[in-house]
Design an enzyme around this catalytic site. Structure first.
Site, short mmCIF file in Angstrom:
data_model
loop_
_atom_site.label_atom_id
_atom_site.label_comp_id
_atom_site.label_asym_id
_atom_site.label_seq_id
_atom_site.Cartn_x
_atom_site.Cartn_y
_atom_site.Cartn_z
CD GLN A 109 -46.17 14.34 11.79
OE1 GLN A 109 -46.66 13.74 10.85
NE2 GLN A 109 -46.71 14.34 12.99
CG ASP A 157 -52.80 17.00 8.42
OD1 ASP A 157 -53.33 15.89 8.61
OD2 ASP A 157 -51.61 17.24 8.69
CE LYS A 187 -49.38 11.11 9.82
NZ LYS A 187 -49.09 12.47 10.30
#
Ligand code: NDP
Length: 293
Positions: free
Chosen positions: A98, A121, A54
């Site tokens: 994460q 997200d 990412k």
């Protein structure tokens, strides 16, 4: 029938290219690149690879990435302190934590501490609610990156999803449920099946679209799929490869068999994975633009 391959790598490259143009415009206008803060706890190898990829992709399109790494013994308060600092830092546009986090940390508490306007997200309860209500609220939310990537691939392949029967295997908060909401918003008829569903293949066989997000290698077989269906394989599973003596990545779908009956299918790797990252970058630029009003 031999299925068309839905080329996630190419569609993701196109999305990254258009996002890069937005990044360039943003820098020209505001003198600063959009910034994504990435929070990683512990040393899970898969999470480390995801974060590295990412970060690399974000930098390639001109975005700024701030990495925040913690030992797996970190206490919840330290993570919350960081999130509060990132929320109030005007130079940070998007925050990604994460997952999974270690068991002693309540992921829901951490995710819900993120400012919803920076929750790229789309996992914050407020954004989940907005995605669920749909309509105009979709302009104010962030759609979770993996289902958004699946949706964009489907839209490239099927211009009008209205009335199609989509069967989603898996009901997780990060893939299955938001996928169902996106397809409902497109007026699909949506069925969700999961580990307690009886005769699962009777359900999947009814799908014009089948999305597999399970985490079981090669579970979906050829005879589970209606001829001509479009199949999206979200699964990422590492299995032993007897041919090479090493390991290899496979999806939840038995690709070779299903490709004989489906009209289109995503490969693993090279399908949903690259789209997930491209959608994260797009969400981050959208966050930066919205924050500038
Ligand atoms: P979860 O483990 O959170 O959810 C799995 C879902 O599959 C659950 O709803 C579970 O049902 C269901 N399930 C498990 N076993 C069966 C079974 N035998 N029959 C039917 N349903 C079953 O996984 P995620 O949603 O997070 O991820 C799913 C897969 O997608 C994984 O392989 C993951 O690595 C991959 N993934 C890939 C991404 C990408 O970018 N390509 C991003 C995110 C995930 P129940 O709820 O009843 O337990």
């Amino acid at each position: 029938m031999t299925a068309n391959i839905i080329d996630g790598k190419q569609i993701a490259a196109d999305l990254r290219a258009s996002t890069k143009e937005l990044v360039t415009e943003f820098i020209n206008k505001y003198n600063n690149p959009p910034t994504l803060a990435v929070v990683l706890v512990g040393e899970d190898p898969a999470s480390q690879v995801y974060v590295k990829t990412k970060t690399k992709m974000a930098k390639e399109i001109g975005m700024n990435v701030e990495d925040h790494f913690f030992e797996k013994t970190v206490v919840e308060k330290d993570l919350l302190d960081l999130i509060h600092n990132l929320n109030s830092n005007k130079d940070v546009n998007g925050i990604l934590v994460q997952l999974p986090l270690p068991d002693h940390i309540d992921s829901r508490v951490i995710i819900d501490a993120i400012d919803p306007a920076k929750d790229v997200d789309g996992f914050h309860a407020i954004n989940v609610g907005r995605n669920s209500i749909g309509g105009d609220l979709l302009k104010k939310t962030f759609t979770p990156c993996t289902p958004l990537g699946c949706y964009l691939m489907l839209k490239q392949h099927i211009s009008d999803l209205k009335g199609m029967h989509a069967v989603i295997i898996g009901r997780s908060n990060i893939v299955g449920k938001p996928m169902a909401q996106l397809l409902l918003e497109e007026s699909c008829t949506v069925s969700i099946v999961h580990s307690k569903t009886k005769n699962i293949e009777e359900m999947t066989k009814q799908g014009d679209i089948v999305v597999a997000a399970v985490g079981r290698p090669l579970m979906v077989k050829k005879d589970w799929i209606k001829p001509g269906a479009v199949v999206i394989d979200v699964g990422i599973n590492r299995i032993d490869d007897p041919e090479t003596g090493k390991t290899k990545l496979v999806g939840d779908v038995d690709y070779d068999g299903v490709a004989e009956v489906a009209s289109a299918i995503t490969p693993v790797p090279g399908g949903v994975g690259p789209m997930t990252i491209a959608c994260l970058l797009k969400n981050t630029v959208d966050a930066a633009l919205r924050q500038q009003g």
